[in-house]
Design a protein around this motif. Structure first.
Motif, PDB file in Angstrom:
ATOM      1  N   PRO A   1     -17.990  -4.386 -12.142  1.00 23.13           N
ATOM      2  CA  PRO A   1     -18.773  -3.371 -11.088  1.00 23.13           C
ATOM      3  C   PRO A   1     -19.920  -4.101 -10.357  1.00 23.13           C
ATOM      4  CG  PRO A   1     -19.080  -2.305 -13.138  1.00 23.13           C
ATOM      5  CD  PRO A   1     -18.135  -3.442 -13.212  1.00 23.13           C
ATOM      6  N   LEU A   2     -20.006  -4.056  -9.112  1.00 22.22           N
ATOM      7  CA  LEU A   2     -21.012  -4.550  -8.383  1.00 22.22           C
ATOM      8  C   LEU A   2     -21.854  -3.460  -7.761  1.00 22.22           C
ATOM      9  CD1 LEU A   2     -22.248  -7.232  -7.018  1.00 22.22           C
ATOM     10  CD2 LEU A   2     -20.715  -6.781  -5.252  1.00 22.22           C
ATOM     11  N   THR A   3     -22.909  -3.346  -8.392  1.00 22.21           N
ATOM     12  CA  THR A   3     -23.919  -2.101  -7.919  1.00 22.21           C
ATOM     13  C   THR A   3     -25.086  -2.582  -7.344  1.00 22.21           C
ATOM     14  OG1 THR A   3     -24.752  -2.384 -10.253  1.00 22.21           O
ATOM     15  CG2 THR A   3     -22.881  -0.982  -9.933  1.00 22.21           C
ATOM     16  N   THR A   4     -25.839  -1.476  -6.847  1.00 23.06           N
ATOM     17  CA  THR A   4     -26.896  -1.809  -5.871  1.00 23.06           C
ATOM     18  C   THR A   4     -28.205  -2.309  -6.837  1.00 23.06           C
ATOM     19  OG1 THR A   4     -27.660   0.540  -5.940  1.00 23.06           O
ATOM     20  CG2 THR A   4     -26.731  -0.508  -4.070  1.00 23.06           C
ATOM     21  N   LEU A   5     -28.240  -1.760  -8.221  1.00 23.34           N
ATOM     22  CA  LEU A   5     -29.165  -1.520  -9.035  1.00 23.34           C
ATOM     23  C   LEU A   5     -28.458  -2.448 -10.350  1.00 23.34           C
ATOM     24  CD1 LEU A   5     -31.471   1.079  -8.457  1.00 23.34           C
ATOM     25  CD2 LEU A   5     -32.102  -1.053  -7.655  1.00 23.34           C
ATOM     26  N   PRO A   6     -29.181  -2.976 -11.545  1.00 27.95           N
ATOM     27  CA  PRO A   6     -28.707  -3.580 -12.697  1.00 27.95           C
ATOM     28  C   PRO A   6     -28.456  -2.548 -13.767  1.00 27.95           C
ATOM     29  CG  PRO A   6     -30.960  -4.400 -12.392  1.00 27.95           C
ATOM     30  CD  PRO A   6     -30.592  -3.564 -10.980  1.00 27.95           C
ATOM     31  N   ASN A   7     -27.563  -1.314 -13.122  1.00 29.52           N
ATOM     32  CA  ASN A   7     -27.591  -0.308 -13.999  1.00 29.52           C
ATOM     33  C   ASN A   7     -26.035   0.289 -13.753  1.00 29.52           C
ATOM     34  OD1 ASN A   7     -27.482   2.748 -14.486  1.00 29.52           O
ATOM     35  ND2 ASN A   7     -29.589   2.449 -15.008  1.00 29.52           N
ATOM     36  N   ILE A   8     -25.383   0.405 -14.660  1.00 31.14           N
ATOM     37  CA  ILE A   8     -24.045   0.828 -14.555  1.00 31.14           C
ATOM     38  C   ILE A   8     -23.751   2.325 -13.679  1.00 31.14           C
ATOM     39  CG2 ILE A   8     -23.623   2.026 -16.843  1.00 31.14           C
ATOM     40  CD1 ILE A   8     -20.963  -0.021 -14.835  1.00 31.14           C
ATOM     41  N   GLY A   9     -24.940   3.073 -13.783  1.00 30.90           N
ATOM     42  CA  GLY A   9     -25.264   4.286 -13.301  1.00 30.90           C
ATOM     43  C   GLY A   9     -25.369   4.052 -11.559  1.00 30.90           C
TER      44      GLY A   9
ATOM     45  N   GLY B   1     -18.906  -2.490  -4.855  1.00 37.34           N
ATOM     46  CA  GLY B   1     -17.934  -3.329  -4.749  1.00 37.34           C
ATOM     47  C   GLY B   1     -17.465  -3.640  -6.203  1.00 37.34           C
ATOM     48  N   TYR B   2     -17.139  -5.122  -6.235  1.00 39.43           N
ATOM     49  CA  TYR B   2     -16.397  -5.842  -7.577  1.00 39.43           C
ATOM     50  C   TYR B   2     -17.178  -7.308  -7.635  1.00 39.43           C
ATOM     51  CZ  TYR B   2     -13.640  -1.706  -7.594  1.00 39.43           C
ATOM     52  OH  TYR B   2     -13.301  -0.207  -7.493  1.00 39.43           O
ATOM     53  N   ALA B   3     -17.316  -7.541  -8.748  1.00 41.47           N
ATOM     54  CA  ALA B   3     -17.670  -9.137  -8.915  1.00 41.47           C
ATOM     55  C   ALA B   3     -16.521  -9.647  -9.749  1.00 41.47           C
ATOM     56  CB  ALA B   3     -18.930  -9.177  -9.756  1.00 41.47           C
ATOM     57  N   GLN B   4     -15.676 -10.457  -9.199  1.00 43.90           N
ATOM     58  CA  GLN B   4     -14.492 -10.851  -9.677  1.00 43.90           C
ATOM     59  C   GLN B   4     -14.482 -12.277  -9.680  1.00 43.90           C
ATOM     60  OE1 GLN B   4     -11.656  -9.117  -6.727  1.00 43.90           O
ATOM     61  NE2 GLN B   4     -11.404  -7.324  -8.164  1.00 43.90           N
ATOM     62  N   GLY B   5     -13.901 -12.982 -10.791  1.00 44.00           N
ATOM     63  CA  GLY B   5     -13.784 -14.291 -10.776  1.00 44.00           C
ATOM     64  C   GLY B   5     -13.387 -14.926 -12.186  1.00 44.00           C
ATOM     65  N   MET B   6     -13.852 -15.952 -12.291  1.00 41.90           N
ATOM     66  CA  MET B   6     -13.651 -16.592 -13.796  1.00 41.90           C
ATOM     67  C   MET B   6     -14.583 -17.658 -14.163  1.00 41.90           C
ATOM     68  SD  MET B   6     -10.259 -18.739 -12.841  1.00 41.90           S
ATOM     69  CE  MET B   6     -10.242 -20.448 -12.985  1.00 41.90           C
ATOM     70  N   THR B   7     -14.794 -17.694 -15.522  1.00 36.68           N
ATOM     71  CA  THR B   7     -15.717 -18.750 -15.974  1.00 36.68           C
ATOM     72  C   THR B   7     -15.131 -19.774 -16.866  1.00 36.68           C
ATOM     73  OG1 THR B   7     -16.526 -17.354 -17.787  1.00 36.68           O
ATOM     74  CG2 THR B   7     -17.767 -17.417 -15.664  1.00 36.68           C
ATOM     75  N   ALA B   8     -15.496 -20.668 -17.189  1.00 34.27           N
ATOM     76  CA  ALA B   8     -14.954 -21.881 -18.337  1.00 34.27           C
ATOM     77  C   ALA B   8     -16.276 -22.402 -18.814  1.00 34.27           C
ATOM     78  CB  ALA B   8     -14.063 -22.853 -17.545  1.00 34.27           C
TER      79      ALA B   8
ATOM     80  N   LEU C   1     -16.953 -17.315  -8.749  1.00 32.23           N
ATOM     81  CA  LEU C   1     -17.252 -15.947  -8.561  1.00 32.23           C
ATOM     82  C   LEU C   1     -17.184 -15.261  -6.892  1.00 32.23           C
ATOM     83  CD1 LEU C   1     -18.534 -13.218  -9.918  1.00 32.23           C
ATOM     84  CD2 LEU C   1     -20.764 -14.145  -9.326  1.00 32.23           C
ATOM     85  N   HIS C   2     -16.582 -14.120  -6.793  1.00 30.90           N
ATOM     86  CA  HIS C   2     -16.339 -13.292  -5.426  1.00 30.90           C
ATOM     87  C   HIS C   2     -16.996 -12.226  -5.656  1.00 30.90           C
ATOM     88  CE1 HIS C   2     -13.716 -16.683  -4.413  1.00 30.90           C
ATOM     89  NE2 HIS C   2     -12.944 -16.528  -5.489  1.00 30.90           N
ATOM     90  N   PHE C   3     -17.804 -11.933  -4.852  1.00 27.79           N
ATOM     91  CA  PHE C   3     -18.530 -10.455  -4.312  1.00 27.79           C
ATOM     92  C   PHE C   3     -17.574  -9.790  -3.361  1.00 27.79           C
ATOM     93  CE2 PHE C   3     -22.809 -12.307  -5.785  1.00 27.79           C
ATOM     94  CZ  PHE C   3     -22.664 -11.899  -7.170  1.00 27.79           C
ATOM     95  N   VAL C   4     -16.738  -8.890  -3.816  1.00 30.06           N
ATOM     96  CA  VAL C   4     -15.756  -8.148  -3.172  1.00 30.06           C
ATOM     97  C   VAL C   4     -16.601  -6.599  -2.786  1.00 30.06           C
ATOM     98  CG1 VAL C   4     -13.709  -7.212  -2.734  1.00 30.06           C
ATOM     99  CG2 VAL C   4     -14.015  -9.105  -4.140  1.00 30.06           C
ATOM    100  N   PHE C   5     -16.883  -6.620  -1.445  1.00 30.90           N
ATOM    101  CA  PHE C   5     -17.606  -5.353  -0.862  1.00 30.90           C
ATOM    102  C   PHE C   5     -16.840  -4.205  -0.425  1.00 30.90           C
ATOM    103  CE2 PHE C   5     -20.581  -9.045  -0.518  1.00 30.90           C
ATOM    104  CZ  PHE C   5     -21.703  -8.320  -1.020  1.00 30.90           C
ATOM    105  N   THR C   6     -17.031  -2.853  -1.006  1.00 31.32           N
ATOM    106  CA  THR C   6     -16.009  -1.946  -0.540  1.00 31.32           C
ATOM    107  C   THR C   6     -16.960  -0.820   0.220  1.00 31.32           C
ATOM    108  OG1 THR C   6     -16.709  -0.880  -2.793  1.00 31.32           O
ATOM    109  CG2 THR C   6     -14.639  -1.975  -2.623  1.00 31.32           C
ATOM    110  N   GLU C   7     -18.088  -0.947   0.570  1.00 32.33           N
ATOM    111  CA  GLU C   7     -19.015   0.003   1.134  1.00 32.33           C
ATOM    112  C   GLU C   7     -19.292  -0.350   2.583  1.00 32.33           C
ATOM    113  OE1 GLU C   7     -19.947   3.180  -0.054  1.00 32.33           O
ATOM    114  OE2 GLU C   7     -18.387   2.657  -1.520  1.00 32.33           O
ATOM    115  N   ARG C   8     -19.505   0.770   3.441  1.00 29.52           N
ATOM    116  CA  ARG C   8     -19.828   0.545   4.753  1.00 29.52           C
ATOM    117  C   ARG C   8     -19.469  -0.636   5.615  1.00 29.52           C
ATOM    118  NH1 ARG C   8     -25.800   2.615   3.756  1.00 29.52           N
ATOM    119  NH2 ARG C   8     -26.038   2.109   6.038  1.00 29.52           N
ATOM    120  N   GLU C   9     -20.435  -1.136   6.389  1.00 28.57           N
ATOM    121  CA  GLU C   9     -20.040  -2.279   7.375  1.00 28.57           C
ATOM    122  C   GLU C   9     -19.518  -3.390   6.670  1.00 28.57           C
ATOM    123  OE1 GLU C   9     -24.584  -2.675   6.792  1.00 28.57           O
ATOM    124  OE2 GLU C   9     -23.382  -1.241   6.777  1.00 28.57           O
ATOM    125  N   TYR C  10     -19.536  -3.638   5.245  1.00 29.22           N
ATOM    126  CA  TYR C  10     -19.171  -4.778   4.714  1.00 29.22           C
ATOM    127  C   TYR C  10     -17.878  -4.462   3.939  1.00 29.22           C
ATOM    128  CZ  TYR C  10     -23.998  -6.266   5.557  1.00 29.22           C
ATOM    129  OH  TYR C  10     -25.350  -6.585   6.128  1.00 29.22           O
TER     130      TYR C  10
END
Length: 136
Positions: A33-41, A46-53, A66-75
């Motif tokens: 989950p991509l949130t406005t603050l570093p808190n799950i609540g 949106g979502y932070a999707q990707g991979m690490t090695a 890493l891709h930040f995928v936005f799901t809100e408002r104008e973004y």
């Protein structure tokens, strides 16, 4: 990484990964989950999707896609793409923004990553990213 519904999972590892201090050769995919603050609540935007090695034999250094995928408002539907080296135990990690889509098409700049919290035993972490985009 662990629990009822992990948002990051190991998908590959090398023969020597389990004996490596840096987990060299391990690969993870994530859909966090991509949130406005570093808190799950906090409000999800949106979502932070990707991979690490794990790509270093001498330090915990990740190749991060890493891709930040936005799901809100104008973004909504827009993305920001980051590709770079992430030294996990550095206080601030700088990675380049290499592109994007929608409102962030042709984005260039950088992202600063910080570990907000980390449970070493479980591998669960909350990360904070501040993204700085240069406008043409």
């Amino acid at each position: 990484m662990y629990g009822h519904n992990p948002t990051s999972v190991k998908v590959a590892e090398a023969a020597q990964t389990n004996t490596s201090k840096t987990y060299f050769g391990s690969m993870f995919v994530m859909d966090c989950p991509l949130t406005t603050l570093p808190n799950i609540g906090s409000k999800r935007i949106g979502y932070a999707q990707g991979m690490t090695a794990s790509a270093s034999q001498t330090e915990l250094g990740l190749l991060m896609i890493l891709h930040f995928v936005f799901t809100e408002r104008e973004y909504n539907g827009s993305t920001i793409s980051i590709l770079g080296r992430n030294l996990v135990f550095e206080n601030v990690r700088e990675m380049p923004v290499v592109g994007g889509s929608g409102a962030f098409r042709f984005a260039r700049g950088y992202a600063e990553g910080k570990t907000y919290s980390l449970d070493v035993k479980s591998g669960n972490a909350t990360l904070e990213y501040n993204v700085f985009i240069l406008h043409p």
